[in-house]
Design a protein around this motif. Structure first.
Motif, PDB file in Angstrom:
ATOM      1  N   ILE A 245      37.856  41.507  41.081  1.00  0.00           N
ATOM      2  CA  ILE A 245      37.546  42.702  41.868  1.00  0.00           C
ATOM      3  C   ILE A 245      37.380  43.911  40.952  1.00  0.00           C
ATOM      4  O   ILE A 245      36.447  44.703  41.086  1.00  0.00           O
ATOM      5  CB  ILE A 245      38.663  42.968  42.905  1.00  0.00           C
ATOM      6  CG1 ILE A 245      38.658  41.867  43.978  1.00  0.00           C
ATOM      7  CG2 ILE A 245      38.487  44.347  43.548  1.00  0.00           C
ATOM      8  CD1 ILE A 245      39.767  42.009  45.001  1.00  0.00           C
ATOM      9  N   GLN A 246      38.296  44.021  39.984  1.00  0.00           N
ATOM     10  CA  GLN A 246      38.213  45.123  39.026  1.00  0.00           C
ATOM     11  C   GLN A 246      36.877  45.100  38.286  1.00  0.00           C
ATOM     12  O   GLN A 246      36.220  46.142  38.142  1.00  0.00           O
ATOM     13  CB  GLN A 246      39.365  45.033  38.031  1.00  0.00           C
ATOM     14  CG  GLN A 246      39.361  46.142  36.985  1.00  0.00           C
ATOM     15  CD  GLN A 246      40.366  45.883  35.884  1.00  0.00           C
ATOM     16  OE1 GLN A 246      40.633  44.733  35.536  1.00  0.00           O
ATOM     17  NE2 GLN A 246      40.926  46.941  35.330  1.00  0.00           N
ATOM     18  N   GLN A 247      36.471  43.936  37.826  1.00  0.00           N
ATOM     19  CA  GLN A 247      35.223  43.826  37.072  1.00  0.00           C
ATOM     20  C   GLN A 247      34.010  44.132  37.945  1.00  0.00           C
ATOM     21  O   GLN A 247      33.035  44.744  37.489  1.00  0.00           O
ATOM     22  CB  GLN A 247      35.106  42.420  36.462  1.00  0.00           C
ATOM     23  CG  GLN A 247      36.195  42.071  35.467  1.00  0.00           C
ATOM     24  CD  GLN A 247      36.322  43.103  34.355  1.00  0.00           C
ATOM     25  OE1 GLN A 247      35.325  43.568  33.813  1.00  0.00           O
ATOM     26  NE2 GLN A 247      37.551  43.471  34.029  1.00  0.00           N
ATOM     27  N   ILE A 248      34.063  43.718  39.213  1.00  0.00           N
ATOM     28  CA  ILE A 248      32.943  43.973  40.119  1.00  0.00           C
ATOM     29  C   ILE A 248      32.817  45.470  40.400  1.00  0.00           C
ATOM     30  O   ILE A 248      31.709  46.033  40.373  1.00  0.00           O
ATOM     31  CB  ILE A 248      33.122  43.190  41.438  1.00  0.00           C
ATOM     32  CG1 ILE A 248      32.958  41.688  41.172  1.00  0.00           C
ATOM     33  CG2 ILE A 248      32.109  43.646  42.490  1.00  0.00           C
ATOM     34  CD1 ILE A 248      33.370  40.813  42.337  1.00  0.00           C
ATOM     35  N   VAL A 249      33.957  46.140  40.646  1.00  0.00           N
ATOM     36  CA  VAL A 249      33.913  47.583  40.897  1.00  0.00           C
ATOM     37  C   VAL A 249      33.439  48.316  39.647  1.00  0.00           C
ATOM     38  O   VAL A 249      32.687  49.296  39.731  1.00  0.00           O
ATOM     39  CB  VAL A 249      35.290  48.102  41.350  1.00  0.00           C
ATOM     40  CG1 VAL A 249      35.245  49.611  41.555  1.00  0.00           C
ATOM     41  CG2 VAL A 249      35.715  47.419  42.637  1.00  0.00           C
ATOM     42  N   LEU A 250      33.860  47.846  38.484  1.00  0.00           N
ATOM     43  CA  LEU A 250      33.397  48.430  37.229  1.00  0.00           C
ATOM     44  C   LEU A 250      31.883  48.297  37.107  1.00  0.00           C
ATOM     45  O   LEU A 250      31.189  49.223  36.680  1.00  0.00           O
ATOM     46  CB  LEU A 250      34.091  47.750  36.045  1.00  0.00           C
ATOM     47  CG  LEU A 250      33.668  48.210  34.647  1.00  0.00           C
ATOM     48  CD1 LEU A 250      33.863  49.706  34.481  1.00  0.00           C
ATOM     49  CD2 LEU A 250      34.442  47.449  33.588  1.00  0.00           C
TER      50      LEU A 250
ATOM     51  N   MET B 267      43.587  50.626  42.198  1.00  0.00           N
ATOM     52  CA  MET B 267      44.504  49.596  42.682  1.00  0.00           C
ATOM     53  C   MET B 267      44.380  48.314  41.857  1.00  0.00           C
ATOM     54  O   MET B 267      45.377  47.758  41.382  1.00  0.00           O
ATOM     55  CB  MET B 267      44.246  49.297  44.157  1.00  0.00           C
ATOM     56  CG  MET B 267      44.664  50.402  45.105  1.00  0.00           C
ATOM     57  SD  MET B 267      44.641  49.888  46.830  1.00  0.00           S
ATOM     58  CE  MET B 267      46.073  48.797  46.878  1.00  0.00           C
ATOM     59  N   ALA B 268      43.149  47.854  41.684  1.00  0.00           N
ATOM     60  CA  ALA B 268      42.938  46.618  40.934  1.00  0.00           C
ATOM     61  C   ALA B 268      43.386  46.770  39.490  1.00  0.00           C
ATOM     62  O   ALA B 268      44.019  45.877  38.919  1.00  0.00           O
ATOM     63  CB  ALA B 268      41.461  46.212  40.998  1.00  0.00           C
ATOM     64  N   SER B 269      43.082  47.915  38.877  1.00  0.00           N
ATOM     65  CA  SER B 269      43.420  48.132  37.464  1.00  0.00           C
ATOM     66  C   SER B 269      44.925  48.157  37.243  1.00  0.00           C
ATOM     67  O   SER B 269      45.435  47.551  36.301  1.00  0.00           O
ATOM     68  CB  SER B 269      42.795  49.443  36.978  1.00  0.00           C
ATOM     69  OG  SER B 269      41.390  49.403  37.053  1.00  0.00           O
ATOM     70  N   VAL B 270      45.643  48.877  38.114  1.00  0.00           N
ATOM     71  CA  VAL B 270      47.094  48.965  37.958  1.00  0.00           C
ATOM     72  C   VAL B 270      47.741  47.602  38.195  1.00  0.00           C
ATOM     73  O   VAL B 270      48.647  47.191  37.452  1.00  0.00           O
ATOM     74  CB  VAL B 270      47.678  50.021  38.923  1.00  0.00           C
ATOM     75  CG1 VAL B 270      49.201  50.007  38.878  1.00  0.00           C
ATOM     76  CG2 VAL B 270      47.164  51.412  38.556  1.00  0.00           C
ATOM     77  N   ILE B 271      47.291  46.897  39.221  1.00  0.00           N
ATOM     78  CA  ILE B 271      47.861  45.577  39.513  1.00  0.00           C
ATOM     79  C   ILE B 271      47.608  44.606  38.366  1.00  0.00           C
ATOM     80  O   ILE B 271      48.514  43.887  37.933  1.00  0.00           O
ATOM     81  CB  ILE B 271      47.277  45.022  40.833  1.00  0.00           C
ATOM     82  CG1 ILE B 271      47.795  45.842  42.021  1.00  0.00           C
ATOM     83  CG2 ILE B 271      47.672  43.545  41.019  1.00  0.00           C
ATOM     84  CD1 ILE B 271      47.116  45.512  43.334  1.00  0.00           C
ATOM     85  N   VAL B 272      46.383  44.593  37.838  1.00  0.00           N
ATOM     86  CA  VAL B 272      46.063  43.685  36.732  1.00  0.00           C
ATOM     87  C   VAL B 272      46.858  44.052  35.485  1.00  0.00           C
ATOM     88  O   VAL B 272      47.408  43.181  34.805  1.00  0.00           O
ATOM     89  CB  VAL B 272      44.542  43.707  36.444  1.00  0.00           C
ATOM     90  CG1 VAL B 272      44.237  42.981  35.135  1.00  0.00           C
ATOM     91  CG2 VAL B 272      43.774  43.074  37.593  1.00  0.00           C
ATOM     92  N   ALA B 273      46.940  45.364  35.175  1.00  0.00           N
ATOM     93  CA  ALA B 273      47.673  45.789  33.975  1.00  0.00           C
ATOM     94  C   ALA B 273      49.149  45.422  34.073  1.00  0.00           C
ATOM     95  O   ALA B 273      49.751  44.944  33.100  1.00  0.00           O
ATOM     96  CB  ALA B 273      47.524  47.299  33.783  1.00  0.00           C
TER      97      ALA B 273
ATOM     98  N   LEU C 228      46.052  36.878  40.426  1.00  0.00           N
ATOM     99  CA  LEU C 228      45.747  37.807  39.332  1.00  0.00           C
ATOM    100  C   LEU C 228      44.283  37.693  38.925  1.00  0.00           C
ATOM    101  O   LEU C 228      43.604  38.707  38.703  1.00  0.00           O
ATOM    102  CB  LEU C 228      46.657  37.514  38.138  1.00  0.00           C
ATOM    103  CG  LEU C 228      46.469  38.416  36.913  1.00  0.00           C
ATOM    104  CD1 LEU C 228      46.788  39.862  37.248  1.00  0.00           C
ATOM    105  CD2 LEU C 228      47.349  37.936  35.760  1.00  0.00           C
ATOM    106  N   THR C 229      43.778  36.468  38.839  1.00  0.00           N
ATOM    107  CA  THR C 229      42.374  36.261  38.483  1.00  0.00           C
ATOM    108  C   THR C 229      41.452  36.870  39.530  1.00  0.00           C
ATOM    109  O   THR C 229      40.442  37.509  39.198  1.00  0.00           O
ATOM    110  CB  THR C 229      42.079  34.756  38.348  1.00  0.00           C
ATOM    111  OG1 THR C 229      42.930  34.204  37.342  1.00  0.00           O
ATOM    112  CG2 THR C 229      40.628  34.518  37.967  1.00  0.00           C
ATOM    113  N   PHE C 230      41.806  36.700  40.811  1.00  0.00           N
ATOM    114  CA  PHE C 230      40.999  37.249  41.901  1.00  0.00           C
ATOM    115  C   PHE C 230      40.937  38.775  41.815  1.00  0.00           C
ATOM    116  O   PHE C 230      39.856  39.376  41.910  1.00  0.00           O
ATOM    117  CB  PHE C 230      41.587  36.815  43.243  1.00  0.00           C
ATOM    118  CG  PHE C 230      40.938  37.459  44.440  1.00  0.00           C
ATOM    119  CD1 PHE C 230      39.653  37.116  44.819  1.00  0.00           C
ATOM    120  CD2 PHE C 230      41.624  38.427  45.167  1.00  0.00           C
ATOM    121  CE1 PHE C 230      39.056  37.718  45.913  1.00  0.00           C
ATOM    122  CE2 PHE C 230      41.035  39.040  46.260  1.00  0.00           C
ATOM    123  CZ  PHE C 230      39.743  38.679  46.639  1.00  0.00           C
ATOM    124  N   ILE C 231      42.093  39.422  41.598  1.00  0.00           N
ATOM    125  CA  ILE C 231      42.123  40.888  41.535  1.00  0.00           C
ATOM    126  C   ILE C 231      41.402  41.377  40.281  1.00  0.00           C
ATOM    127  O   ILE C 231      40.725  42.414  40.298  1.00  0.00           O
ATOM    128  CB  ILE C 231      43.571  41.393  41.577  1.00  0.00           C
ATOM    129  CG1 ILE C 231      44.218  41.003  42.913  1.00  0.00           C
ATOM    130  CG2 ILE C 231      43.627  42.915  41.401  1.00  0.00           C
ATOM    131  CD1 ILE C 231      45.686  41.358  43.020  1.00  0.00           C
TER     132      ILE C 231
END
Length: 432
Positions: free
Chosen positions: A176-181, A52-58, A170-173
Motif C-alpha cells: 500500500i505504501q509503495q502504491i501511494v508513493l 499510516m502505511a509508512s509508520v506501520i511498516v517502519a 506487513l507485506t500487504f501494508i
C-alpha cells in the motif's frame, strides 16, 4: 533539451513563469488558482494513507534496536543536534518572520479544521492525541491521533510477526505504501503546472511580496544551516581538540557532491570514504554511524521543517501556542529520526505539517517552487553533520587516528557493497 526533463528544473521554470505572469496580469491571475488548488488537493488526499502505511511498516519492520555504547552515543548526539536544530529554527523564524507579508485571510480547508482551534489545557491537548475513532481522525486529517494509532498498530504487528512468523500483513501494508508513493510520483508530474498557477495567483494578489517572502524563507534556512554548521565545528573542536582549520579540505569533496546532487544517498559512498581516509574515523564506527545518520541524521531537514511550520503560521496569520510550537518541533524531529517516514519528498512533508497543526496551505506552492535551493542547504548540513557525529562518537572510544587527520598517515577505506545499503539509500532519497 535533456536538461528540460529534470523535474526540479521544470518546477523552477513553472515558478518563474507563474511569478512573471501574475505580476504582469495582476488580479485576473486569481482565476488560475483553482488549478493550483487541485494540485494541492491531489497531494493532500494521499497524506493519511501514506503516513499510516509508512509508520506501520517502519515500526513493524524493526527487528530490534541497536545496542551498546556506540549505538547509545550515536542516538544521543543525533537527537541532541536535532533538538538544537528545531529550537534554532523557531528562534530564527520569530526574529526574521519569513512568512510575514503574505497573509491569507480566507477560510482554511475544512478538511484541515480540528478542535485545536479552541484554547485547550495541556491535559486536553494530550488527551486529543488519542482518538476514540481513528476513522473520524482519518476523515478530518487529524494527524497526531493517526500517528499514535499507527505506532501502536506497528508495535502489535511486530509482536504478531515475532510470535507467528507470518509477515503477510506487513507485506500487504508495505505494498500500500509503495502504491501511494507511486500515486504521488504521478501527481508530481503536474507540479510545474500546479506551481505556475499557484504562484501566478499569489503574485497577482500580493505583487512583489511573493519574491521577497521566498528570499526571506531561503535566507532564514541558509542562516540556520550556517549557524548549525558552526556549532558542529565548535563542538567537535572542543570535544576532540582536532585542528578545525583542516576541516574544509576534508569536507570539500563530499560537500561538492551534496550541493550539486541534493542527495544524501548519492553522497553516502564519498562521505564514508572521506570519514575514514581523511578524517581518521575507524571503519567500524564510520559504517555504523554514517548508515544510521543517512536516514536519522538529517539536521538540515529538521531545521527546514520547523521553518516551514513557522512560515505557514505567519503567512496564515495563525498565532501558535507553546504547545503547538512544541508539537511542531516534535514532528520535525520525528520526521528526521525515521519514526514517521513520509516518502514523496518535500511537498508531502509540507502538507503533512500543515495538516498536523491546522495551518493554511495556500503558501505551500511557493515553498515547493524554491525547494531545490532549500534542498541544497539541507543536504549540505545533513552529510557534513553525519561526519561530525561520527567523529564525536569515535572520539569517545579513541577510534580516531589523529595521524590520518593530520595528514601524516594514509589509510584506505574498505570497498562498500551498495546493495547492502540499498534500502537505507532508498529511504534517504525518498525523505529528501
Amino acid at each position: 533539451m535533456k536538461a528540460l526533463s529534470n523535474p526540479a528544473l521544470q518546477i523552477g521554470l513553472g515558478a518563474v513563469g507563474g511569478l512573471a505572469f501574475g505580476l504582469i496580469v495582476g488580479d485576473w491571475a486569481a482565476e488560475l488558482k483553482f488549478v493550483g488548488d487541485i494540485f494541492i488537493r491531489l497531494i493532500q488526499m494521499s497524506i493519511v494513507p501514506l503516513v499510516m502505511a509508512s509508520v506501520i511498516v517502519a515500526t513493524g519492520s524493526m527487528a530490534g534496536a541497536g545496542t551498546g555504547k556506540v549505538a547509545l552515543r550515536t542516538f544521543q548526539w543525533m537527537l541532541g543536534f536535532s533538538v538544537v536544530a528545531a529550537v534554532l529554527a523557531w528562534v530564527l523564524s520569530v526574529l526574521v518572520r519569513p512568512g510575514a507579508g503574505m497573509v491569507f485571510d480566507g477560510e482554511l480547508d475544512s478538511g484541515l479544521r480540528d478542535s485545536a482551534d479552541q484554547a485547550l489545557g495541556w491535559q486536553d491537548t494530550l488527551l486529543n492525541f488519542v482518538s476514540t475513532n481513528v476513522f473520524q481522525a482519518m476523515s478530518t486529517a487529524t494527524m497526531v491521533p493517526i500517528i499514535v494509532f499507527s505506532l501502536l498498530f506497528g508495535i502489535a504487528l511486530r509482536e504478531q510477526i515475532s510470535r507467528t512468523g507470518d509477515t503477510s500483513v506487513l507485506t500487504f501494508i508495505d505494498q500500500i505504501q509503495q502504491i501511494v508513493l507511486t500515486m504521488i510520483r504521478l501527481v508530481m508530474k503536474l507540479a510545474p503546472i500546479g506551481v505556475f498557477c499557484l504562484l501566478a495567483a499569489l503574485a497577482g494578489d500580493v505583487g512583489f511580496a511573493v519574491v521577497t517572502t521566498s528570499l526571506k524563507y531561503l535566507g532564514t534556512t541558509l542562516l540556520g544551516v550556517l549557524i548549525l554548521f558552526a556549532l558542529f565545528v565548535v563542538v567537535v573542536t572542543v570535544r576532540t581538540r582536532l585542528d578545525p582549520r583542516k576541516l574544509p579540505g576534508k569536507l570539500a569533496e563530499q560537500t561538492t557532491i551534496a550541493v550539486t546532487t541534493t542527495s544524501s544517498a548519492v553522497t553516502f559512498p564519498t562521505v564514508l570514504k572521506n570519514t575514514v581516509e581523511k578524517v581518521g574515523v575507524s571503519q567500524q564506527i564510520a559504517n555504523f554511524t554514517l548508515s544510521i545518520g543517512l536516514t536519522m541524521g538529517s539536521y538540515g531537514a529538521v531545521l527546514n521543517y520547523m521553518i516551514v511550520v513557522m512560515f505557514l503560521a505567519q503567512a496564515g496569520g495563525v498565532e501558535l501556542s507553546i504547545g503547538q510550537i512544541a508539537l511542531g518541533m516534535g514532528l520535525a524531529i520525528l520526521l528526521n529520526m525515521g519514526t514517521i517516514t513520509v516518502p514523496g519528498g518535500f511537498p508531502v512533508v509540507a502538507m503533512f505539517l500543515a495538516a498536523s497543526l491546522d495551518l493554511p496551505v495556500e503558501a505551500v506552492g511557493l515553498l515547493i517552487a524554491v525547494d531545490w535551493f532549500a534542498g541544497i542547504f539541507r543536504t549540505f548540513l545533513n552529510v557534513n553533520g553525519d561526519t561530525f557525529v561520527a567523529v564525536l562518537v569515535a572520539d569517545a572510544d579513541d577510534e580516531i587516528d589523529r595521524e590520518v587527520y593530520n595528514g601524516t598517515k594514509t589509510v584506505t577505506a574498505e570497498e562498500i557493497d551498495l546493495d547492502e545499503y540499498s534500502d537505507t539509500l532508498a529511504r534517504a532519497d525518498r525523505a529528501e
